[in-house]
Scaffold this motif. Structure first.
Motif, mmCIF file in Angstrom:
data_model
loop_
_atom_site.group_PDB
_atom_site.id
_atom_site.type_symbol
_atom_site.label_atom_id
_atom_site.label_comp_id
_atom_site.label_asym_id
_atom_site.label_seq_id
_atom_site.Cartn_x
_atom_site.Cartn_y
_atom_site.Cartn_z
ATOM 1 N N PRO A 1 0.822 -1.211 0.000
ATOM 2 C CA PRO A 1 0.000 0.000 0.000
ATOM 3 C C PRO A 1 0.858 1.263 0.000
ATOM 4 O O PRO A 1 1.961 1.283 0.541
ATOM 5 N N MET A 2 0.340 2.303 -0.619
ATOM 6 C CA MET A 2 0.993 3.611 -0.586
ATOM 7 C C MET A 2 0.977 4.081 0.871
ATOM 8 O O MET A 2 -0.090 4.107 1.488
ATOM 9 N N PRO A 3 2.135 4.427 1.432
ATOM 10 C CA PRO A 3 2.187 4.727 2.865
ATOM 11 C C PRO A 3 1.755 6.140 3.258
ATOM 12 O O PRO A 3 1.581 6.414 4.444
ATOM 13 N N PHE A 4 1.575 7.051 2.309
ATOM 14 C CA PHE A 4 1.258 8.434 2.674
ATOM 15 C C PHE A 4 0.501 9.118 1.545
ATOM 16 O O PHE A 4 0.387 8.599 0.438
ATOM 17 N N GLY A 5 0.021 10.300 1.854
ATOM 18 C CA GLY A 5 -0.557 11.163 0.836
ATOM 19 C C GLY A 5 -2.006 10.884 0.496
ATOM 20 O O GLY A 5 -2.707 10.136 1.185
ATOM 21 N N LYS A 6 -2.429 11.491 -0.576
ATOM 22 C CA LYS A 6 -3.813 11.435 -1.050
ATOM 23 C C LYS A 6 -4.308 10.013 -1.245
ATOM 24 O O LYS A 6 -5.477 9.721 -1.039
ATOM 25 N N TYR A 7 -3.424 9.130 -1.674
ATOM 26 C CA TYR A 7 -3.809 7.743 -1.975
ATOM 27 C C TYR A 7 -3.257 6.751 -0.958
ATOM 28 O O TYR A 7 -3.060 5.579 -1.276
#
Length: 71
Positions: free
Chosen positions: A14-20
């Motif tokens: 999974p993307m660990p930060f931000g918008k997504y």
């Protein structure tokens, strides 16, 4: 860099930060990856390398090969 383990990571990490945040890397929109490339910069280390690989696959229309690797 186009190793099987990296393709699996794209499908399952999974993307660990931000918008997504929380979205699997392979499911990130191409526009978001292009933003990293053109406006910001890719994160350092493994995450940045995976995001660059993800963008390359999407640009070439090969991201559909990774999606079956999702759990």
């Amino acid at each position: 860099m186009l190793e099987k383990e990296n393709l699996i990571k794209l499908a399952r990490m999974p993307m660990p930060f931000g918008k997504y945040a929380g979205r699997m890397l392979i499911d990130l929109p191409e526009e978001y990856l292009l933003w990293f490339q053109n406006k910001a910069e890719f994160p350092k280390g493994e995450l940045g390398e995976l995001l660059q690989l993800c963008l390359a696959l999407k640009v070439e229309g090969l991201d559909s090969l990774v999606k079956p690797l999702k759990r």
